[in-house]
Every structure is written in structure tokens, then in C-alpha cells.
Design a protein around this motif. Structure first.
Motif, PDB file in Angstrom:
ATOM      1  N   ILE A  82      14.095   8.302   0.014  1.00 37.57           N
ATOM      2  CA  ILE A  82      13.254   7.171  -0.366  1.00 37.57           C
ATOM      3  C   ILE A  82      13.365   6.058   0.678  1.00 37.57           C
ATOM      4  CG2 ILE A  82      12.852   5.391  -2.110  1.00 37.57           C
ATOM      5  CD1 ILE A  82      14.040   7.412  -4.160  1.00 37.57           C
ATOM      6  N   SER A  83      14.575   5.822   1.177  1.00 37.79           N
ATOM      7  CA  SER A  83      14.755   4.760   2.174  1.00 37.79           C
ATOM      8  C   SER A  83      13.986   5.054   3.455  1.00 37.79           C
ATOM      9  CB  SER A  83      16.242   4.565   2.497  1.00 37.79           C
ATOM     10  OG  SER A  83      16.740   5.579   3.355  1.00 37.79           O
ATOM     11  N   SER A  84      13.771   6.347   3.747  1.00 33.59           N
ATOM     12  CA  SER A  84      13.056   6.715   4.976  1.00 33.59           C
ATOM     13  C   SER A  84      11.592   6.290   4.941  1.00 33.59           C
ATOM     14  CB  SER A  84      13.138   8.228   5.211  1.00 33.59           C
ATOM     15  OG  SER A  84      12.305   8.941   4.310  1.00 33.59           O
ATOM     16  N   LEU A  85      11.060   6.063   3.749  1.00 35.88           N
ATOM     17  CA  LEU A  85       9.666   5.634   3.638  1.00 35.88           C
ATOM     18  C   LEU A  85       9.510   4.173   4.058  1.00 35.88           C
ATOM     19  CD1 LEU A  85       8.855   7.342   0.219  1.00 35.88           C
ATOM     20  CD2 LEU A  85       8.633   8.275   2.539  1.00 35.88           C
ATOM     21  N   GLU A  86      10.614   3.430   4.064  1.00 37.68           N
ATOM     22  CA  GLU A  86      10.605   2.049   4.557  1.00 37.68           C
ATOM     23  C   GLU A  86      11.117   1.978   5.996  1.00 37.68           C
ATOM     24  OE1 GLU A  86      10.346  -2.164   4.699  1.00 37.68           O
ATOM     25  OE2 GLU A  86       9.354  -0.576   3.558  1.00 37.68           O
ATOM     26  N   LYS A 142       1.830   5.227   7.171  1.00 34.59           N
ATOM     27  CA  LYS A 142       1.757   4.317   6.029  1.00 34.59           C
ATOM     28  C   LYS A 142       0.480   3.495   6.087  1.00 34.59           C
ATOM     29  CE  LYS A 142       5.627   2.228   4.960  1.00 34.59           C
ATOM     30  NZ  LYS A 142       6.870   1.439   5.059  1.00 34.59           N
ATOM     31  N   SER A 143      -0.144   3.334   4.925  1.00 39.28           N
ATOM     32  CA  SER A 143      -1.340   2.506   4.812  1.00 39.28           C
ATOM     33  C   SER A 143      -1.398   1.951   3.399  1.00 39.28           C
ATOM     34  CB  SER A 143      -2.601   3.321   5.113  1.00 39.28           C
ATOM     35  OG  SER A 143      -3.761   2.540   4.916  1.00 39.28           O
ATOM     36  N   ASP A 144      -1.250   0.626   3.292  1.00 42.30           N
ATOM     37  CA  ASP A 144      -1.228  -0.023   1.984  1.00 42.30           C
ATOM     38  C   ASP A 144      -0.179   0.667   1.093  1.00 42.30           C
ATOM     39  OD1 ASP A 144      -3.213  -1.842   2.748  1.00 42.30           O
ATOM     40  OD2 ASP A 144      -4.793  -0.419   2.214  1.00 42.30           O
ATOM     41  N   ASN A 145      -0.612   1.167  -0.059  1.00 43.14           N
ATOM     42  CA  ASN A 145       0.333   1.799  -0.989  1.00 43.14           C
ATOM     43  C   ASN A 145       0.347   3.322  -0.878  1.00 43.14           C
ATOM     44  OD1 ASN A 145       1.035  -0.696  -1.922  1.00 43.14           O
ATOM     45  ND2 ASN A 145      -0.130  -0.551  -3.820  1.00 43.14           N
ATOM     46  N   LEU A 146      -0.151   3.845   0.227  1.00 38.78           N
ATOM     47  CA  LEU A 146      -0.153   5.285   0.458  1.00 38.78           C
ATOM     48  C   LEU A 146       0.722   5.618   1.660  1.00 38.78           C
ATOM     49  CD1 LEU A 146      -3.923   6.247  -0.051  1.00 38.78           C
ATOM     50  CD2 LEU A 146      -2.047   6.472  -1.680  1.00 38.78           C
ATOM     51  N   THR A 159       2.539   4.763  -3.943  1.00 38.92           N
ATOM     52  CA  THR A 159       3.474   3.803  -4.528  1.00 38.92           C
ATOM     53  C   THR A 159       2.737   2.848  -5.455  1.00 38.92           C
ATOM     54  OG1 THR A 159       3.247   2.238  -2.695  1.00 38.92           O
ATOM     55  CG2 THR A 159       4.907   3.949  -2.466  1.00 38.92           C
ATOM     56  N   ASN A 160       3.443   2.340  -6.435  1.00 41.55           N
ATOM     57  CA  ASN A 160       2.808   1.443  -7.403  1.00 41.55           C
ATOM     58  C   ASN A 160       2.612   0.039  -6.850  1.00 41.55           C
ATOM     59  OD1 ASN A 160       5.605   0.957  -7.351  1.00 41.55           O
ATOM     60  ND2 ASN A 160       5.606   0.133  -9.433  1.00 41.55           N
ATOM     61  N   LYS A 161       3.375  -0.317  -5.822  1.00 43.15           N
ATOM     62  CA  LYS A 161       3.304  -1.667  -5.252  1.00 43.15           C
ATOM     63  C   LYS A 161       4.045  -1.671  -3.932  1.00 43.15           C
ATOM     64  CE  LYS A 161       5.584  -2.999  -8.939  1.00 43.15           C
ATOM     65  NZ  LYS A 161       6.288  -3.817  -9.972  1.00 43.15           N
ATOM     66  N   SER A 162       3.927  -2.770  -3.219  1.00 44.42           N
ATOM     67  CA  SER A 162       4.688  -2.905  -1.989  1.00 44.42           C
ATOM     68  C   SER A 162       6.146  -3.229  -2.330  1.00 44.42           C
ATOM     69  CB  SER A 162       4.104  -4.025  -1.118  1.00 44.42           C
ATOM     70  OG  SER A 162       2.772  -3.734  -0.758  1.00 44.42           O
ATOM     71  N   LEU A 163       7.034  -2.845  -1.438  1.00 44.49           N
ATOM     72  CA  LEU A 163       8.445  -3.140  -1.656  1.00 44.49           C
ATOM     73  C   LEU A 163       8.685  -4.645  -1.669  1.00 44.49           C
ATOM     74  CD1 LEU A 163      10.374  -0.584   0.584  1.00 44.49           C
ATOM     75  CD2 LEU A 163      10.581  -0.843  -1.880  1.00 44.49           C
TER      76      LEU A 163
END
Length: 341
Positions: free
Chosen positions: A45-49, A85-89, A140-144
Motif C-alpha cells: 500500500i505504501s508503494s502507491l504513495e 497515478k491520476s486523481d483517485n486512480l 481510491t476513495n479519496k486522496s491521502l
């Protein structure tokens, strides 16, 4: 800090939910109960950020792929997953869809893959779905928020793959960055009573090695005991964090004497308190369990001992209180064998 993690269909785990997490979290259970998978899920999960593991100098997903493969196979598959990454996708792309079966349980178009991570009253959700034969999409449901973003940017997986030579560049940066290497020396003096004044790179038998400078001489770190070397490795990693973070530590007892385990954990938890680092520790060692609880209590850090049991792919978690632990110790029960009750 993360206070709840929910994992659905990751690696060999169909479902698991951890609740009421603390700064120090100790995960216990039999082999194949899901302990390492939980560490890998948080790392994933951390790799997505933050895609790049600054400690290993490799993309995080690439490292997760390598952990479960033989070296020859890894060379054929490295760098096969790309993240956009683009917005919540978030799109993961690969020329070989078989690789995704490594990460997702019963990988098929009908499986729902979900990660939920909660920090106080904020929940960050990720749902995985197919886009086409070469891509999957994570929605994702929202931005971090800022807190989770900081934690994920400073997430590291500490396993037996790491070695001191891998950290030479990091230790060099610590020396240049306001002499943070002095913190390592300070902790060494407190824990090992080593009369050290600093850390340097010196020539020994034709190679550059990491050495401790003493009053009149220097000594290669390799000449120190395993506990001191492991303490230098872990403290270097934690001091390298730029702010808060998450340390995922896998079986710190491996190749370590019980006395060394206490020293290393005491070492690590002091830095955790100073920097606000959250620990997730997997272990089969009753020494690690008992030392962690005692050290954390001494330092005023909150702990959670989580017992894991896997049944048909679902991992059940039970939080044990300090009273539970004391009672089990009083009757002579090994905490690692709680599932035998």
C-alpha cells in the motif's frame, strides 16, 4: 499512526482485519498464519504513495516480487510492473499478467480485492479491478491525508535481506546531514558502553569498511558483536526517516542472542519514541514478545500484541491485553502456543 488495517485477497490471505493498533504492534502466530503477509500488504500500500524503497534502492513492488522468487526467475521478471497515478486512480501495468497472481488471492475477474487503512477517523480505501489484459486499476476513495502520506513515504521493510554494506550510502548521508551519525554513536555508548567518538569509512585489507573511531584508534564494525551490528543497521534506517514513518520488522530474533534482542529492541524503540515511528513486528520468539512489552512500558509507548490464526485463507486476529499476557505467564503458558488452548 495507523489504528486499523483491513486486507481482502492479498497474497495467500483471503481476509484479515487488525483493529486498535498502537505504536508498537507485535504479531504472533504459527507459520503461515499471515504475519509476513500483513507486513507485505502495508509495504505494498505504501508503494502507491512512494514507489521507491530508498533503503534498498529498488522499487517496492519489484522487491515484493523478488522476496517470493528464486534469483533466476527474478531476473526475468524485474521491473515488470509500472505504476501510473491520476486523481483517485492508480494503474498497474505489466506485460505478464501472471505476475499479479503473486499478489492477489485467487486472482480472477470475479474476486474483489480491497485494502482499508485507517488513521484516527480517516480511512483510505483501495479497491482493485481489471482494466484489460495488461493492466489493473486501483481505485481510491479519496486522496491521502498528510499524516498517512508522510507515514507511507517513510515505510521500510526490515528483513534478513538487509545488510550493513547496503547502507553505506545512507550512513554517509547521515554524516553529512547535521551529523546524524552522532545519534548512532550516542546510542551505541548507552547500550554497549563502547567508547566510540564517531563513525567513518576506512581502508582495511584493501577495501573500504565502516569503522567506529575510538579515542586512539578505530575498529571495523564487522569486529563488533551481532547485536551491535544489527543495532547500527536498524538505527541507521530509522534515523534516515524524514519525519514519522512505519517500520515493518520481520523476526528480529533471527541469528540473534536473547541479550542482543533486548539491546536492539531498546535501541529501536528509543528512536521510535523520538521520531514517532510506528512498529509492526512479527516474531516466533517469546523473548521478543516479553522484551517488547517491557521496553515499551518503560519508555511510555503503547503496545498491541496480536495473535493471528488462519483458517481456510481467512486470518482471525485476537488482541491480547497485558493482563492476558501476565496470566498466561503465571500459569507457565508459552504465548506462541496459545492456539493449543
Amino acid at each position: 499512526m495507523i489504528n486499523q488495517v483491513e486486507i481482502q485477497n492479498f497474497r495467500g490471505m483471503k481476509y484479515c482485519k487488525l483493529e486498535d493498533l498502537s505504536q508498537i504492534n507485535i504479531l504472533v502466530g504459527r507459520n503461515n498464519s499471515g504475519k509476513s503477509t500483513i507486513l507485505e500488504a502495508i509495504y505494498f500500500i505504501s508503494s502507491l504513495e512512494e514507489q521507491y524503497d530508498r533503503i534498498r534502492k529498488i522499487n517496492k513492488i519489484d522487491y515484493l516480487t523478488r522476496r517470493r522468487l528464486e534469483g533466476k526467475t527474478w531476473e526475468n521478471l524485474r521491473n515488470i510492473i509500472l505504476i501510473a497515478k491520476s486523481d483517485n486512480l492508480i494503474t498497474l501495468s505489466s506485460m505478464n499478467m501472471d505476475i499479479f497472481s503473486q499478489f492477489f488471492y485467487n486472482f480472477s475477474r470475479n474476486e474483489k480485492i480491497v485494502f482499508n487503512v485507517s488513521e484516527n477517523n480517516y480511512t483510505y480505501s483501495i479497491e482493485v479491478s481489471y482494466k484489460d489484459e495488461n493492466q489493473i486499476v486501483l481505485k481510491t476513495n479519496k486522496s491521502l491525508n498528510n499524516d498517512l502520506s508522510e507515514l507511507f513515504k517513510n515505510t521500510v521493510l526490515i528483513d534478513d535481506d538487509l545488510s550493513l554494506p547496503q547502507l553505506y550510502d545512507i550512513i554517509g548521508e547521515l554524516k553529512m546531514n547535521k551529523r546524524k551519525d552522532k545519534e548512532i554513536v550516542r546510542l551505541l555508548k548507552e547500550e554497549f558502553e563502547v567508547d566510540a567518538e564517531g563513525i567513518e569509512f576506512s581502508r582495511y585489507l584493501g577495501d573500504y569498511v565502516l569503522s567506529l573511531t575510538l579515542k586512539d584508534t578505530s575498529i571495523p564494525v564487522d569486529f563488533l558483536g551481532d547485536g551491535a551490528k544489527l543495532a547500527i543497521l536498524i538505527s541507521s534506517i530509522l534515523l534516515y526517516f524524514n519525519g514519522k514513518g512505519i517500520a515493518l520488522m520481520e523476526e528480529p530474533e533471527v541469528h540473534e542472542h536473547p541479550g542482543g534482542i533486548y539491546t536492539v529492541l531498546n535501541f529501536a524503540f528509543k528512536i521510535a519514541k523520538e521520531k514517532g515511528i510506528q512498529f509492526f513486528i512479527t516474531t516466533h520468539s517469546s523473548d521478543v514478545i516479553n522484551y517488547s512489552l517491557k521496553i515499551a512500558k518503560k519508555l511510555g509507548l503503547k503496545t498491541q500484541l496480536v495473535y493471528l490464526r488462519r483458517v481456510n485463507g481467512r486470518v482471525n486476529s485476537v488482541n491480547l491485553t497485558e493482563d492476558n499476557v501476565s496470566l498466561l505467564e503465571e500459569i507457565g503458558m508459552d504465548l506462541r502456543a496459545i492456539d493449543a488452548l
